[in-house]
Design an enzyme around this catalytic site. Sequence first.
Site, PDB file in Angstrom:
ATOM      1  N   PRO A  18       0.829  -1.204   0.000  1.00  0.00           N
ATOM      2  CA  PRO A  18       0.000   0.000   0.000  1.00  0.00           C
ATOM      3  C   PRO A  18       0.867   1.258   0.000  1.00  0.00           C
ATOM      4  O   PRO A  18       1.873   1.308   0.695  1.00  0.00           O
ATOM      5  CB  PRO A  18      -0.763  -0.101   1.333  1.00  0.00           C
ATOM      6  CG  PRO A  18       0.072  -0.989   2.193  1.00  0.00           C
ATOM      7  CD  PRO A  18       0.773  -1.941   1.272  1.00  0.00           C
ATOM      8  N   MET A  19       0.469   2.265  -0.768  1.00  0.00           N
ATOM      9  CA  MET A  19       1.183   3.550  -0.741  1.00  0.00           C
ATOM     10  C   MET A  19       0.178   4.684  -0.864  1.00  0.00           C
ATOM     11  O   MET A  19      -0.483   4.832  -1.903  1.00  0.00           O
ATOM     12  CB  MET A  19       2.195   3.630  -1.892  1.00  0.00           C
ATOM     13  CG  MET A  19       3.431   2.763  -1.674  1.00  0.00           C
ATOM     14  SD  MET A  19       4.623   2.989  -2.991  1.00  0.00           S
ATOM     15  CE  MET A  19       3.766   2.218  -4.349  1.00  0.00           C
ATOM     16  N   CYS A 106       3.043   2.999   9.627  1.00  0.00           N
ATOM     17  CA  CYS A 106       3.155   4.376   9.126  1.00  0.00           C
ATOM     18  C   CYS A 106       4.016   5.219  10.081  1.00  0.00           C
ATOM     19  O   CYS A 106       3.727   5.309  11.275  1.00  0.00           O
ATOM     20  CB  CYS A 106       1.772   5.006   8.952  1.00  0.00           C
ATOM     21  SG  CYS A 106       1.919   6.684   8.296  1.00  0.00           S
ATOM     22  N   ASP A 208      12.747  -2.218  -0.722  1.00  0.00           N
ATOM     23  CA  ASP A 208      13.840  -2.049  -1.701  1.00  0.00           C
ATOM     24  C   ASP A 208      13.879  -3.089  -2.816  1.00  0.00           C
ATOM     25  O   ASP A 208      14.950  -3.339  -3.372  1.00  0.00           O
ATOM     26  CB  ASP A 208      15.218  -2.043  -0.997  1.00  0.00           C
ATOM     27  CG  ASP A 208      15.284  -1.061   0.151  1.00  0.00           C
ATOM     28  OD1 ASP A 208      14.564  -0.054   0.101  1.00  0.00           O
ATOM     29  OD2 ASP A 208      16.051  -1.304   1.094  1.00  0.00           O
ATOM     30  N   GLY A 230       6.627  -1.824  -3.324  1.00  0.00           N
ATOM     31  CA  GLY A 230       6.043  -0.491  -3.272  1.00  0.00           C
ATOM     32  C   GLY A 230       6.632   0.381  -4.368  1.00  0.00           C
ATOM     33  O   GLY A 230       6.216   0.326  -5.535  1.00  0.00           O
TER      34      GLY A 230
HETATM   35  C1  LIG Z   1       4.675   7.502  -0.777  1.00  0.00           C
HETATM   36  C2  LIG Z   1       4.529   6.308   0.111  1.00  0.00           C
HETATM   37  C3  LIG Z   1       3.308   6.057   0.727  1.00  0.00           C
HETATM   38  C4  LIG Z   1       3.165   4.958   1.574  1.00  0.00           C
HETATM   39  N1  LIG Z   1       1.940   4.711   2.153  1.00  0.00           N
HETATM   40  C5  LIG Z   1       1.774   3.607   2.904  1.00  0.00           C
HETATM   41  C6  LIG Z   1       0.480   3.266   3.428  1.00  0.00           C
HETATM   42  O1  LIG Z   1      -0.518   3.958   3.193  1.00  0.00           O
HETATM   43  N2  LIG Z   1       0.382   2.142   4.194  1.00  0.00           N
HETATM   44  C7  LIG Z   1       1.483   1.350   4.458  1.00  0.00           C
HETATM   45  O2  LIG Z   1       1.338   0.335   5.157  1.00  0.00           O
HETATM   46  N3  LIG Z   1       2.683   1.620   3.956  1.00  0.00           N
HETATM   47  C8  LIG Z   1       2.854   2.721   3.186  1.00  0.00           C
HETATM   48  N4  LIG Z   1       4.073   2.967   2.626  1.00  0.00           N
HETATM   49  C9  LIG Z   1       5.185   2.011   2.824  1.00  0.00           C
HETATM   50  C10 LIG Z   1       5.243   0.997   1.671  1.00  0.00           C
HETATM   51  O3  LIG Z   1       4.118   0.150   1.685  1.00  0.00           O
HETATM   52  C11 LIG Z   1       6.508   0.128   1.784  1.00  0.00           C
HETATM   53  O4  LIG Z   1       6.478  -0.533   3.026  1.00  0.00           O
HETATM   54  C12 LIG Z   1       7.807   0.931   1.703  1.00  0.00           C
HETATM   55  O5  LIG Z   1       7.755   1.890   0.675  1.00  0.00           O
HETATM   56  C13 LIG Z   1       9.026   0.009   1.478  1.00  0.00           C
HETATM   57  O6  LIG Z   1       8.835  -0.794   0.338  1.00  0.00           O
HETATM   58  P1  LIG Z   1       9.479  -0.408  -1.110  1.00  0.00           P
HETATM   59  O7  LIG Z   1      10.965  -0.250  -0.885  1.00  0.00           O
HETATM   60  O8  LIG Z   1       9.130  -1.555  -1.996  1.00  0.00           O
HETATM   61  O9  LIG Z   1       8.871   0.890  -1.519  1.00  0.00           O
HETATM   62  C14 LIG Z   1       4.247   4.077   1.805  1.00  0.00           C
HETATM   63  C15 LIG Z   1       5.466   4.332   1.165  1.00  0.00           C
HETATM   64  C16 LIG Z   1       5.632   5.415   0.332  1.00  0.00           C
HETATM   65  C17 LIG Z   1       6.956   5.638  -0.347  1.00  0.00           C
END
Ligand SMILES: Cc1cc2nc3c(=O)[nH]c(=O)nc-3n(C[C@H](O)[C@H](O)[C@H](O)COP(=O)(O)O)c2cc1C
Length: 326
Positions: A18-19, A106, A208, A230
């Site tokens: 989720p993002m 979060c 990552d 993400g």
């Molecule tokens: C812009 C942004 C918004 C995010 N919003 C959420 C969210 O609403 N809920 C959540 O559990 N994690 C949120 N995350 C965290 C991501 O789900 C993820 O755990 C984190 O980005 C690391 O994974 P990645 O390196 O694949 O991006 C968010 C991350 C980013 C960068």
Amino acid sequence: MSVNIGNISLAHGVMLAPMAGYTDRAMRLVCHEEGCELSVTEMVSAKAVVYEDKKTFSLAKILPDEGPVAIQIFGSEPEIMAEAAARLSRPTVGARPVAIDINMGCPVHKIFSNGEGSALMRSPELIEKIVGAVKGAVDIPVTAKIRAGIDESSINAVECALAAESGGASMICIHGRTRVQMYGGKADREIIKNVKQSLQIPLFANGDITSAADALSMISDTNADGIAIGRGAVGNPFLFSEIICAMNGESFSEVGIERRAETALRQLRLAIEDKGERVAIPEARKQIALYLHGFRGASALRAKINASTTYAEVEAAFAEILKEQQ
Ligand SMILES: Cc1cc2nc3c(=O)[nH]c(=O)nc-3n(C[C@H](O)[C@H](O)[C@H](O)COP(=O)(O)O)c2cc1C
């Protein structure tokens, strides 16, 4: 490697994390089309759901044309979380989610200072209560998304994951960073591995993953049952097909610029269908130009998209960059 999350079966265990501000229907749909097996909405406030805030319902809306989608809620009060989950799991709000995910990661100050998001990791007892209450209120699986801990001196992902499991969670997803790290440094695979070893329910590893090699090494380093992606999927939903090909031992052919541009525009059209041009275009700017990152003329494309206010202008900017490649 297939994974079961309650009654949901994922053939490869590959999901979209989720993002907030990103994982709207448009992004989820293009990711599902490229092989993503489960996606999650942007986080929604449990309190806002209970108070029937209209904007919150639109964030949580799932359409029947999507693949399996979970709705993520945040909050800190078990009864409110349960009530919100019950309302969101009813089929009257768009299509039904396949699961309710609880945000325990979060790091944002406003959320943390309310005792929500990663602040839940201060109290495994509260985690167990919240998961138990939500589980008791819905007939779909409940999952939890945690971090490594709040800071380096309080790494307690194992304890929190076990608390969620005893509350009745069907899957945990862990982002291998602390709250204090936010998005800096590197996700710690050792912590993810420790959580995996402690749990009976499936664990999804997150942090990552931006290539098929990252996905495979994340699984072999942690023994996780699945992975969540993400930022790596922003402007690159093709990462899902690339990873699935790698998991199946098949070769993957690089996606060409035309298909990238087509998919970017399709994602934008979907967002416009849901939100209208006035909202969708400024929101999508940060995603759409990334589709052509690294191609000749990409920075000029980004500048043009940043100045665009209509779909026609964005489409013309893409047509121009495609012409430049010839
Ligand atoms: C812009 C942004 C918004 C995010 N919003 C959420 C969210 O609403 N809920 C959540 O559990 N994690 C949120 N995350 C965290 C991501 O789900 C993820 O755990 C984190 O980005 C690391 O994974 P990645 O390196 O694949 O991006 C968010 C991350 C980013 C960068």
